[in-house]
Design an enzyme around this catalytic site. Structure first.
Site, PDB file in Angstrom:
ATOM      1  N   HIS A  43      77.148  60.877  12.468  1.00  0.00           N
ATOM      2  CA  HIS A  43      76.656  62.208  12.108  1.00  0.00           C
ATOM      3  C   HIS A  43      77.859  63.142  11.988  1.00  0.00           C
ATOM      4  O   HIS A  43      78.177  63.898  12.904  1.00  0.00           O
ATOM      5  CB  HIS A  43      75.679  62.712  13.184  1.00  0.00           C
ATOM      6  CG  HIS A  43      74.949  63.961  12.795  1.00  0.00           C
ATOM      7  ND1 HIS A  43      73.672  64.234  13.226  1.00  0.00           N
ATOM      8  CD2 HIS A  43      75.318  65.022  12.041  1.00  0.00           C
ATOM      9  CE1 HIS A  43      73.289  65.412  12.750  1.00  0.00           C
ATOM     10  NE2 HIS A  43      74.280  65.907  12.034  1.00  0.00           N
ATOM     11  N   GLU A  70      73.982  60.570   8.965  1.00  0.00           N
ATOM     12  CA  GLU A  70      73.109  61.706   9.216  1.00  0.00           C
ATOM     13  C   GLU A  70      73.840  63.010   8.933  1.00  0.00           C
ATOM     14  O   GLU A  70      75.061  63.094   9.098  1.00  0.00           O
ATOM     15  CB  GLU A  70      72.665  61.738  10.688  1.00  0.00           C
ATOM     16  CG  GLU A  70      71.908  60.529  11.163  1.00  0.00           C
ATOM     17  CD  GLU A  70      71.506  60.652  12.616  1.00  0.00           C
ATOM     18  OE1 GLU A  70      70.606  59.895  13.033  1.00  0.00           O
ATOM     19  OE2 GLU A  70      72.093  61.484  13.346  1.00  0.00           O
ATOM     20  N   HIS A 190      66.924  60.767  19.267  1.00  0.00           N
ATOM     21  CA  HIS A 190      67.363  61.919  20.058  1.00  0.00           C
ATOM     22  C   HIS A 190      66.864  61.781  21.491  1.00  0.00           C
ATOM     23  O   HIS A 190      65.678  61.924  21.769  1.00  0.00           O
ATOM     24  CB  HIS A 190      66.915  63.260  19.480  1.00  0.00           C
ATOM     25  CG  HIS A 190      67.826  64.389  19.897  1.00  0.00           C
ATOM     26  ND1 HIS A 190      68.880  64.823  19.116  1.00  0.00           N
ATOM     27  CD2 HIS A 190      67.873  65.126  21.021  1.00  0.00           C
ATOM     28  CE1 HIS A 190      69.524  65.802  19.740  1.00  0.00           C
ATOM     29  NE2 HIS A 190      68.931  65.997  20.898  1.00  0.00           N
TER      30      HIS A 190
END
Length: 237
Positions: A43, A70, A190
């Site tokens: 990410h 991401e 997450h």
């Protein structure tokens, strides 16, 4: 079996703290795949405080499983994804400077924008996923964009599960059922951990993939990276 993609941002954070190349991000990515993980997630953020844009380019030839990038689809990010052509791009509405992701997309408010971005990625044969909260309307909005998958944002689940509130799984299950009905693939991520991953998987029908970074790397400090990757794989069967 639900696939495990390991987010290696925290490895890059540790490397960057000393300014050298220890730990070696590329070697860790190779090792995680060797240990049995099904994919690597990164990410990159605009300030490159952990994974850098160049890391994404370097990982392109290293990741032979699934490569998932991401991020917020701003111009530089879109250009990076089109250059690297990962297996999957996950669109996350994180603000510049945010410590970590804190909410999913409003797929109704941003539907036109998401649709345009997704069409560009799909023209380049890149699978798309939208990071969303477990809300029925957001699932329906995601479907309207043409995305291949959604990624359920699981921070609230993880927090409430730790407190013993198992009912928190209900909206996630409902969102998954709707996604299945709409022929949307389901990812999740997450704050998923060894403590909560089995319960989550058992209650999410059609869960294709989880992306786990912070918890997995933290657990590996005590248990070892090879061991932890395989502990997740056992729970995801």
């Amino acid at each position: 079996m639900t696939k495990l993609s390991v987010n290696i941002n925290k490895i890059a954070t540790l490397r960057n703290a000393r300014g050298g190349n220890v730990p070696d991000l590329l070697q860790v990515a190779k090792d995680i795949q060797k240990f049995g993980a099904h994919g690597i997630t990164i990410h990159p953020r605009p300030d490159e405080r952990h994974v850098r844009y160049q890391d994404a380019r370097d990982l392109k030839s290293i990741v032979y499983t699934e490569f998932n990038i991401e991020g917020n689809p701003q111009h530089n990010f879109i250009d990076l994804v089109l250059e690297c052509k990962p297996t999957q791009v996950t669109l996350v509405p994180d603000a510049i400077g945010a410590i970590t992701s804190s909410a999913g997309w409003d797929t109704i408010k941003h539907q036109a924008y998401l649709t345009e971005v997704i069409q560009e990625f799909k023209r380049n044969n890149i699978r798309t996923s939208i990071f969303i909260d477990p809300i029925q309307e957001m699932v329906e909005g995601a479907k309207a964009t043409g995305t291949d998958r959604i990624e359920l944002y699981t921070e609230e689940f993880a927090h409430q599960y730790q407190l013993g509130n198992l009912d928190v799984i209900a909206p996630y299950t409902k969102a998954a059922i709707l996604a299945n009905d709409l022929n949307l693939g389901i990812n999740a991520g997450h704050d998923l951990s060894l403590d909560n991953i089995k319960f989550f998987k058992e209650n999410i029908p059609g869960l294709l993939e989880v992306s786990i970074g912070h918890a997995l790397i933290s657990e590996a400090l005590y248990l070892g990276l090879d061991n932890v990757v395989n502990m997740y794989l056992q729970k995801l069967k």
